[in-house]
Design a protein around this motif. Structure first.
Motif: not given
Length: 111
Positions: A28-31, A33-34, A57, A59-60, A62-63, A78
């Protein structure tokens, strides 16, 4: 969460993994920023013998789709929450998740 504290357990191979052979990691990564060097982190996970599955994914925001294509190309799977009952008002996110699933990530994480 893919952040600095993640690297130490990865080095020692003391992670909670998934799958028949225990070789999948749900990451999981931040909602917002990458993380810096996301591709490098995911490639390092792969080099350690794990398969990455990126959690929700959709939710991201910025991607971009080209970034998802890159992730697919380096072997990242995913995990989508297509119809999350807690967020029924987020139709645009659900539609985006479905479009990602159909156009880019048609694969199963755990077989």
């Amino acid at each position: 969460m893919l952040d600095n504290p993640f690297e130490e357990p990865l080095e020692r191979n003391v992670l909670l993994s998934l799958g028949k052979n225990g070789d999948y990691l749900l990451v999981e990564i931040s909602y917002f920023s990458s993380p810096m060097g996301l591709s490098n982190i995911l490639l390092y996970i792969k080099a350690k013998g794990y398969h990455s599955a990126l959690a929700h994914p959709e939710w991201y925001v910025y991607i971009e789709k080209k970034d998802f294509q890159h992730l697919k190309n380096i072997g990242v799977k995913s995990q989508h929450n297509l119809f999350c009952k807690n967020y029924p008002y987020l139709l645009s996110i659900t539609v985006f998740a479905i479009s990602l699933t159909l156009s880019i990530f048609i694969s199963l994480v755990v077989r």
